[in-house]
Scaffold this active site. Structure first.
Site, PDB file in Angstrom:
ATOM      1  N   GLY A   9       0.826  -1.214   0.000  1.00 43.54           N
ATOM      2  CA  GLY A   9       0.000   0.000   0.000  1.00 43.54           C
ATOM      3  C   GLY A   9       0.852   1.252   0.000  1.00 43.54           C
ATOM      4  N   ALA A  10       1.874   1.273  -0.857  1.00 43.20           N
ATOM      5  CA  ALA A  10       2.843   2.387  -0.843  1.00 43.20           C
ATOM      6  C   ALA A  10       2.543   3.454  -1.891  1.00 43.20           C
ATOM      7  CB  ALA A  10       4.253   1.830  -1.053  1.00 43.20           C
ATOM      8  N   SER A  11       1.377   3.370  -2.527  1.00 50.93           N
ATOM      9  CA  SER A  11       1.072   4.316  -3.606  1.00 50.93           C
ATOM     10  C   SER A  11       0.671   5.695  -3.108  1.00 50.93           C
ATOM     11  CB  SER A  11      -0.072   3.755  -4.468  1.00 50.93           C
ATOM     12  OG  SER A  11      -1.166   3.417  -3.638  1.00 50.93           O
ATOM     13  N   TYR A 144     -14.093  -3.579  10.043  1.00 52.35           N
ATOM     14  CA  TYR A 144     -12.746  -2.999   9.925  1.00 52.35           C
ATOM     15  C   TYR A 144     -12.011  -3.133  11.255  1.00 52.35           C
ATOM     16  CZ  TYR A 144      -9.188   0.702   9.444  1.00 52.35           C
ATOM     17  OH  TYR A 144      -8.011   1.408   9.417  1.00 52.35           O
TER      18      TYR A 144
HETATM   19  N1  NAP Z   1      -5.425   7.176   7.898  1.00 57.12           N
HETATM   20  C1  NAP Z   1      -5.720   6.813   9.126  1.00 57.12           C
HETATM   21  O1  NAP Z   1      -6.206   7.629   9.933  1.00 57.12           O
HETATM   22  C2  NAP Z   1      -5.461   5.409   9.595  1.00 57.12           C
HETATM   23  C3  NAP Z   1      -5.678   5.136  10.939  1.00 57.12           C
HETATM   24  C4  NAP Z   1      -5.433   3.854  11.410  1.00 57.12           C
HETATM   25  C5  NAP Z   1      -4.981   2.874  10.557  1.00 57.12           C
HETATM   26  N2  NAP Z   1      -4.785   3.149   9.244  1.00 57.12           N
HETATM   27  C6  NAP Z   1      -4.317   2.059   8.384  1.00 57.12           C
HETATM   28  O2  NAP Z   1      -3.130   2.467   7.734  1.00 57.12           O
HETATM   29  C7  NAP Z   1      -3.027   1.824   6.457  1.00 57.12           C
HETATM   30  C8  NAP Z   1      -2.822   2.881   5.366  1.00 57.12           C
HETATM   31  O3  NAP Z   1      -3.917   3.768   5.425  1.00 57.12           O
HETATM   32  P1  NAP Z   1      -3.969   5.125   4.579  1.00 57.12           P
HETATM   33  O4  NAP Z   1      -4.713   6.101   5.404  1.00 57.12           O
HETATM   34  O5  NAP Z   1      -2.630   5.461   4.043  1.00 57.12           O
HETATM   35  O6  NAP Z   1      -4.948   4.642   3.405  1.00 57.12           O
HETATM   36  P2  NAP Z   1      -5.054   5.138   1.871  1.00 57.12           P
HETATM   37  O7  NAP Z   1      -4.509   6.495   1.698  1.00 57.12           O
HETATM   38  O8  NAP Z   1      -6.470   4.869   1.502  1.00 57.12           O
HETATM   39  O9  NAP Z   1      -4.074   4.102   1.091  1.00 57.12           O
HETATM   40  C9  NAP Z   1      -4.385   2.722   1.104  1.00 57.12           C
HETATM   41  C10 NAP Z   1      -3.294   1.941   0.448  1.00 57.12           C
HETATM   42  O10 NAP Z   1      -3.672   0.545   0.498  1.00 57.12           O
HETATM   43  C11 NAP Z   1      -3.705   0.025  -0.827  1.00 57.12           C
HETATM   44  N3  NAP Z   1      -4.834  -0.900  -1.044  1.00 57.12           N
HETATM   45  C12 NAP Z   1      -6.125  -0.703  -0.724  1.00 57.12           C
HETATM   46  N4  NAP Z   1      -6.873  -1.740  -1.183  1.00 57.12           N
HETATM   47  C13 NAP Z   1      -6.023  -2.579  -1.824  1.00 57.12           C
HETATM   48  C14 NAP Z   1      -6.182  -3.809  -2.529  1.00 57.12           C
HETATM   49  N5  NAP Z   1      -7.373  -4.394  -2.690  1.00 57.12           N
HETATM   50  N6  NAP Z   1      -5.079  -4.394  -3.047  1.00 57.12           N
HETATM   51  C15 NAP Z   1      -3.866  -3.814  -2.921  1.00 57.12           C
HETATM   52  N7  NAP Z   1      -3.644  -2.653  -2.286  1.00 57.12           N
HETATM   53  C16 NAP Z   1      -4.709  -2.045  -1.741  1.00 57.12           C
HETATM   54  C17 NAP Z   1      -3.898   1.227  -1.741  1.00 57.12           C
HETATM   55  O11 NAP Z   1      -3.412   0.909  -3.039  1.00 57.12           O
HETATM   56  P3  NAP Z   1      -4.136   1.518  -4.354  1.00 57.12           P
HETATM   57  O12 NAP Z   1      -3.685   2.954  -4.424  1.00 57.12           O
HETATM   58  O13 NAP Z   1      -3.640   0.682  -5.471  1.00 57.12           O
HETATM   59  O14 NAP Z   1      -5.616   1.399  -4.123  1.00 57.12           O
HETATM   60  C18 NAP Z   1      -3.085   2.298  -1.023  1.00 57.12           C
HETATM   61  O15 NAP Z   1      -1.735   2.204  -1.363  1.00 57.12           O
HETATM   62  C19 NAP Z   1      -4.303   1.006   6.295  1.00 57.12           C
HETATM   63  O16 NAP Z   1      -4.058  -0.329   6.663  1.00 57.12           O
HETATM   64  C20 NAP Z   1      -5.263   1.663   7.275  1.00 57.12           C
HETATM   65  O17 NAP Z   1      -6.245   0.770   7.714  1.00 57.12           O
HETATM   66  C21 NAP Z   1      -5.021   4.410   8.738  1.00 57.12           C
END
Ligand code: NAP
Length: 239
Positions: A9-11, A144
């Site tokens: 998920g590094a995009s 979730y």
């Molecule tokens: N933001 C917060 O407040 C928060 C809080 C607690 C935990 N987290 C956790 O931290 C992590 C990153 O969150 P974020 O906020 O950076 O989320 P984000 O901006 O929505 O990015 C999600 C990443 O996961 C990848 N991903 C999603 N669905 C996928 C699939 N089916 N197959 C492959 N890759 C997939 C996406 O790739 P694509 O670009 O290809 O879709 C993207 O790189 C997650 O596990 C999230 O649950 C976030």
């Protein structure tokens, strides 16, 4: 030679912030669902993509990871995740399956592959991305939250299992649990709910992706060699 680290998920969001911080010190293997997902380029990084909601693609991803990088792999950040917020009454089975598969089963399958590789390589570090809601729970995020709680129990168990592999294996397994961090995942949360969280956070600000990246960078390093089998909260004091 730089140590190899996989970040799923590094995009964008947290994964991209982690990749940018680690790029100077590690040889990165960056994952997203597709090469076209990447919003920025990290020079020199290898790209390995798979839709983690598809079990066959996860199996192929693990095979490629082993074949292309197995013997040099030092770190894995299982960061990819997704949420479909809804009342459990209206949550579709399709969305339940997607959250279970991407947030929990895919990291489990990647860890299964990596534990074997780390065991052969003599060590390594796994950091699984949980969430504050895995401990606190959250209305309309029941599934979730369940996936994120599952990751914590899984990581703690793996850390204990690693010890059973023998003293010559230096494997650490950790979780990090961000609170409210500003990324795409939280971008659509209504303004009044954001204000409510702001008032509840002792740090008096929402988290930044760099807050999480700095913690991951430290935990991955030798400086954190005595931190293992635990879940580190990054939430500005919110609970
Ligand atoms: N933001 C917060 O407040 C928060 C809080 C607690 C935990 N987290 C956790 O931290 C992590 C990153 O969150 P974020 O906020 O950076 O989320 P984000 O901006 O929505 O990015 C999600 C990443 O996961 C990848 N991903 C999603 N669905 C996928 C699939 N089916 N197959 C492959 N890759 C997939 C996406 O790739 P694509 O670009 O290809 O879709 C993207 O790189 C997650 O596990 C999230 O649950 C976030």
């Amino acid at each position: 030679m730089k140590k190899k680290v996989l970040i799923t998920g590094a995009s964008r969001g947290l994964g991209l912030a982690i990749a940018k911080l680690l790029a100077a010190d590690y040889q990165l293997i960056l994952h997203a669902s597709s090469p076209s997902s990447f919003t920025e380029t990290i020079p020199g990084a290898d790209i390995l993509c798979a839709d983690l909601s598809d079990a066959e693609q996860v199996a192929d991803f693990c095979k490629q990871l082993k074949k292309q990088h197995g013997s040099e792999l030092y770190g894995v950040i299982n960061n990819a995740g997704l949420t479909f917020d809804n009342s459990i009454i209206y949550q579709s089975e399709k969305h339940i399956d997607a959250m279970m598969q991407v947030n929990l089963k895919a990291p489990i399958m990647i860890c299964k592959t990596v534990m074997k590789l780390f065991s052969a390589n003599g060590g390594g570090v796994i950091i699984n991305m949980s969430s504050i809601v895995g401990e606190s729970g959250n209305a309309f995020q029941a599934v979730y939250a369940a996936t994120k709680a599952g990751l914590v129990a899984f990581s703690k168990s793996l850390a204990q299992e690693a010890a059973a592999l023998g003293e010559d294996h230096n494997i650490r397994v950790l979780c990090v649990s961000p609170g409210y961090i500003e990324t795409d995942m939280t971008a659509n949360i209504p303004h009044e709910i954001k204000e409510k969280y702001l008032n509840m956070i002792p740090a008096k600000r929402l988290g930044k992706p760099a807050d999480v990246a700095e913690t991951v960078c430290f935990l991955l390093s030798e400086k954190a060699s005595y931190i293992n089998g635990t879940n580190i909260h990054i939430n500005g004091g919110l609970f």
